[in-house]
Design a protein around this motif. Structure first.
Motif, PDB file in Angstrom:
ATOM      1  N   ARG A 141       0.705  -0.898  -0.179  1.00 38.41           N
ATOM      2  CA  ARG A 141      -0.174   0.505  -0.226  1.00 38.41           C
ATOM      3  C   ARG A 141       0.655   1.571  -0.130  1.00 38.41           C
ATOM      4  NH1 ARG A 141      -5.261  -1.629   3.036  1.00 38.41           N
ATOM      5  NH2 ARG A 141      -5.444  -3.736   2.051  1.00 38.41           N
ATOM      6  N   LEU A 142       2.549   1.077   1.128  1.00 43.89           N
ATOM      7  CA  LEU A 142       3.106   2.184   0.659  1.00 43.89           C
ATOM      8  C   LEU A 142       4.208   2.065   0.416  1.00 43.89           C
ATOM      9  CD1 LEU A 142       2.674   3.984   3.933  1.00 43.89           C
ATOM     10  CD2 LEU A 142       1.867   5.123   1.404  1.00 43.89           C
ATOM     11  N   PRO A 143       5.517   2.231  -0.465  1.00 46.79           N
ATOM     12  CA  PRO A 143       6.402   2.312  -0.871  1.00 46.79           C
ATOM     13  C   PRO A 143       6.750   2.078   0.075  1.00 46.79           C
ATOM     14  CG  PRO A 143       5.923   3.937  -1.736  1.00 46.79           C
ATOM     15  CD  PRO A 143       4.623   3.927  -1.192  1.00 46.79           C
ATOM     16  N   ALA A 144       8.329   1.774   0.232  1.00 47.49           N
ATOM     17  CA  ALA A 144       9.403   1.504   1.036  1.00 47.49           C
ATOM     18  C   ALA A 144       9.725   2.751   0.826  1.00 47.49           C
ATOM     19  CB  ALA A 144      10.433   0.708   0.413  1.00 47.49           C
ATOM     20  N   THR A 145       9.748   3.882  -0.173  1.00 45.96           N
ATOM     21  CA  THR A 145      10.395   4.905   0.549  1.00 45.96           C
ATOM     22  C   THR A 145       9.867   6.056   0.801  1.00 45.96           C
ATOM     23  OG1 THR A 145       9.738   5.923  -1.758  1.00 45.96           O
ATOM     24  CG2 THR A 145      12.590   4.792  -2.087  1.00 45.96           C
ATOM     25  N   ALA A 146       8.566   4.935   0.426  1.00 48.81           N
ATOM     26  CA  ALA A 146       8.055   6.143   2.027  1.00 48.81           C
ATOM     27  C   ALA A 146       7.822   6.145   3.264  1.00 48.81           C
ATOM     28  CB  ALA A 146       6.478   6.320   1.127  1.00 48.81           C
ATOM     29  N   LEU A 147       8.005   5.034   3.401  1.00 50.40           N
ATOM     30  CA  LEU A 147       7.974   3.935   4.976  1.00 50.40           C
ATOM     31  C   LEU A 147       8.483   5.713   5.863  1.00 50.40           C
ATOM     32  CD1 LEU A 147       8.317   0.443   4.307  1.00 50.40           C
ATOM     33  CD2 LEU A 147       5.831   2.211   4.831  1.00 50.40           C
ATOM     34  N   PRO A 148       9.739   5.718   5.862  1.00 50.43           N
ATOM     35  CA  PRO A 148      10.275   6.922   6.930  1.00 50.43           C
ATOM     36  C   PRO A 148       9.631   7.962   7.644  1.00 50.43           C
ATOM     37  CG  PRO A 148      12.079   5.682   5.109  1.00 50.43           C
ATOM     38  CD  PRO A 148      10.450   5.537   4.364  1.00 50.43           C
ATOM     39  N   SER A 149       9.702   8.238   6.034  1.00 48.45           N
ATOM     40  CA  SER A 149       8.225  10.035   6.794  1.00 48.45           C
ATOM     41  C   SER A 149       6.582   9.320   6.611  1.00 48.45           C
ATOM     42  CB  SER A 149       8.255  10.415   5.097  1.00 48.45           C
ATOM     43  OG  SER A 149       9.382  10.966   4.507  1.00 48.45           O
ATOM     44  N   TYR A 150       6.529   8.026   6.668  1.00 46.92           N
ATOM     45  CA  TYR A 150       5.046   7.818   7.534  1.00 46.92           C
ATOM     46  C   TYR A 150       5.805   7.488   8.719  1.00 46.92           C
ATOM     47  CZ  TYR A 150       1.297   5.133   8.526  1.00 46.92           C
ATOM     48  OH  TYR A 150       0.409   4.358   8.707  1.00 46.92           O
ATOM     49  N   LEU A 151       6.595   6.419   9.203  1.00 41.49           N
ATOM     50  CA  LEU A 151       7.019   6.667  10.385  1.00 41.49           C
ATOM     51  C   LEU A 151       6.846   7.507  11.720  1.00 41.49           C
ATOM     52  CD1 LEU A 151       7.365   4.868  12.482  1.00 41.49           C
ATOM     53  CD2 LEU A 151       9.553   4.500  12.308  1.00 41.49           C
ATOM     54  N   SER A 152       7.526   8.671  10.560  1.00 43.04           N
ATOM     55  CA  SER A 152       8.042  10.348  11.587  1.00 43.04           C
ATOM     56  C   SER A 152       6.686  10.943  11.553  1.00 43.04           C
ATOM     57  CB  SER A 152       9.587  10.873  10.724  1.00 43.04           C
ATOM     58  OG  SER A 152       9.186  12.188  10.972  1.00 43.04           O
ATOM     59  N   GLY A 153       6.061  10.455  10.475  1.00 38.54           N
ATOM     60  CA  GLY A 153       4.433  11.509  11.078  1.00 38.54           C
ATOM     61  C   GLY A 153       3.508  10.692  11.900  1.00 38.54           C
ATOM     62  N   LEU A 154       3.947   9.232  12.028  1.00 37.22           N
ATOM     63  CA  LEU A 154       2.931   8.981  13.200  1.00 37.22           C
ATOM     64  C   LEU A 154       3.827   8.972  14.751  1.00 37.22           C
ATOM     65  CD1 LEU A 154       3.323   4.749  11.849  1.00 37.22           C
ATOM     66  CD2 LEU A 154       0.926   7.017  12.319  1.00 37.22           C
ATOM     67  N   VAL A 155       5.010   9.136  14.905  1.00 39.18           N
ATOM     68  CA  VAL A 155       5.331   9.816  16.184  1.00 39.18           C
ATOM     69  C   VAL A 155       5.186  10.749  16.212  1.00 39.18           C
ATOM     70  CG1 VAL A 155       7.479   7.537  16.185  1.00 39.18           C
ATOM     71  CG2 VAL A 155       7.865   9.607  15.453  1.00 39.18           C
ATOM     72  N   ILE A 156       5.092  11.823  15.561  1.00 34.44           N
ATOM     73  CA  ILE A 156       4.810  13.314  15.966  1.00 34.44           C
ATOM     74  C   ILE A 156       3.697  13.505  15.968  1.00 34.44           C
ATOM     75  CG2 ILE A 156       5.442  15.376  15.219  1.00 34.44           C
ATOM     76  CD1 ILE A 156       7.679  14.784  13.625  1.00 34.44           C
ATOM     77  N   GLY A 157       2.790  13.106  14.724  1.00 31.64           N
ATOM     78  CA  GLY A 157       1.466  13.083  15.823  1.00 31.64           C
ATOM     79  C   GLY A 157       0.921  12.468  16.840  1.00 31.64           C
ATOM     80  N   GLU A 158       1.351  11.844  17.347  1.00 35.42           N
ATOM     81  CA  GLU A 158       1.132  10.757  18.467  1.00 35.42           C
ATOM     82  C   GLU A 158       1.315  12.082  19.963  1.00 35.42           C
ATOM     83  OE1 GLU A 158       0.063   8.136  20.465  1.00 35.42           O
ATOM     84  OE2 GLU A 158       1.435   8.604  22.202  1.00 35.42           O
TER      85      GLU A 158
END
Lengths: 303, 303
Positions: free
Chosen positions: B227-244
């Motif tokens: 659903r997400l390409p590997a290159t997008a995952l670090p930014s997605y994870l960064s969004g998860l922790v900052i969003g939390e």
């Protein structure tokens, strides 16, 4: 029959009699991470070859052995899924002799109107077998279950079918914080005795709704200011992460949860659930063997 | 004068003129973790000895250099604390010549009726100087500020005094998940370009209230199911922790936050805050130099 729980880090097996009673158990540090592609038959033969001597021997396996990195990929069953679907979709390594139970996948609500994230997938391998074993042992058709561990699974069962589940990286977060974070400098390096009071205080603080990003840091400052002794910190941190996991569950006070896992872990969860006002029914490894035995009963066997 | 920000992993210095303008900056990978006890004077001399030649040279330092593992322990000031208290409690390494700005401590509400955890301490070293610098630069007396990083600080200022603050281990959680967790097998090992959309999706999911223990695992499953390409995952994870981190802050829609940090980080926080309906005013390293310069102005100097 031979029942196998072949996971990421360990390989456990049990020889069962025709009533499903355990005759003998074995455990090896041969999780799939230690097994190269192509070596699964040899590891299996070394560990359990003697048990497979009988001409009508049957082996059923569950766990990560059915993943892409395992012996043979067993495609996921989609939720909702019942016992019958699982039993009907075994992946046969040797027809009629050795089979792998499929894992489950489900989708949780994600971000509305964002196409690629509207539904967010989740997966399990091995826990489905423990769940159906537990339901059979407890005579339940409807239940909320938790299988705590590195990646805890919370599972909703209705009318005997697994409706949905979700994964919490609780055990892994604990290990990361314990071993690799700044907290590892404050926490004692070896094992410490479990500190009941500190554990319950960690759970209580987490249940009050603070973010784990914040409460985790309190492990350091409580130590800096001599409020908690170093030996209490691992139990306190364990309480913080387990409490965070429980806080996220929609459970009514007075309800009940089935907890499946090792005795040490199920006891912790029972304590933590009690602080949330929820009762726990605890089960151990037996759930796996019962689940695999029940699946074996559905197979038409030559004898 | 010489202004120094001497932290855990880096040492930065600036030479300021009498108006507080930066004449020259230097940066060294000589954080206090790299300096043995007793070696601080030698490292200081090597890095900044030439700037200290003038007979009336003054050096003010802030950061972990004032911790027990630093050059000289500067006892914490207790909150609420204003600019005047900080400036009056400098720890002098060489009287009249080299001083360290004290850090702050505060206490947050913990667990009622549990004596040792009724109040939970928190600490900062270095951020207090940036905060007073930022207030001066922006002409503010009341503000909510965030200093994002390994350990983000959220700070409440009223009438020019720091009332309270709390630490979130956001940057450290990101690094732990990125480098040491099961997610490290899914995420690309090297640096990837920042993916705006994936970052915002991570923030959005976190703001919906799911636990980070659960959303972190979605980084893996979204990749498993393409659903997400590997290159997008670090930014997605960064969004998860900052969003939390943002989810945990009591901020009203339409309010404003001062964000102090590197340009890359403040831009991420500005994007994330916008999804929470909050405006951001961003500031960089200048806040530190302004804070140290303002403290220097309070000292009675021979010349």
């Amino acid at each position: 029959m031979l029942a196998l729980d072949w996971g990421t880090t360990s390989l456990r097996g049990a020889r069962l009699d025709v009533q499903g009673q355990v005759l003998e158990e074995r455990s090896f540090a041969r999780g799939i991470l230690t097994v190269q592609a192509g070596e699964f038959p040899a590891v299996f033969e070394t560990c359990f070859g003697d048990w497979m001597q009988a001409p009508d021997a049957l082996c059923l396996m569950s766990g990560m052995v059915g993943s892409r990195q395992g012996w043979l990929e067993a495609p996921y069953c989609a939720c909702p899924a019942g016992f019958a679907e699982i039993a009907a979709q075994l992946a046969w390594v040797e027809p009629g002799r050795i089979a792998i139970v499929p894992g489950l996948c489900c989708e949780m609500d994600g971000i509305p109107n964002v196409k690629r994230l509207e539904r967010i997938p989740d997966v399990m391998r091995g826990e489905e077998t423990q769940i159906f074993g537990a339901l059979q042992l407890l005579g339940l058709q409807d239940a909320l279950l938790v299988l705590p561990g590195t990646h805890s699974k919370w599972v909703q069962v209705r009318a005997g079918r697994i409706q949905s589940f979700s994964t919490f990286m609780t055990g892994e977060f604990f290990a990361l914080l314990r071993q690799h974070s700044i907290l590892s400098r404050t926490l004692p390096s070896g094992d410490t005795e479990f500190d009941d009071a500190a554990f319950e205080q960690g759970v209580t603080l987490a249940l009050r709704g603070h973010s784990l990003l914040q409460t985790a840091f309190s492990t350091r400052t409580l130590s800096l200011f001599d409020r908690l002794p170093a030996t209490a910190l691992p139990s306190y941190l364990s309480g913080l992460v387990i409490g965070e996991e429980l806080r996220a569950q929609p459970m009514a006070v007075g309800s009940s949860v089935v907890v499946i896992g090792s005795e040490a872990l199920t006891q912790r969860y029972q304590k933590a659930l009690a602080l949330r006002g929820v009762a726990a029914q605890c089960l151990g490894a037996k759930a796996t063997w019962t689940g695999l035995w029940a699946i074996a009963q559905t197979l038409a066997r030559p004898n």
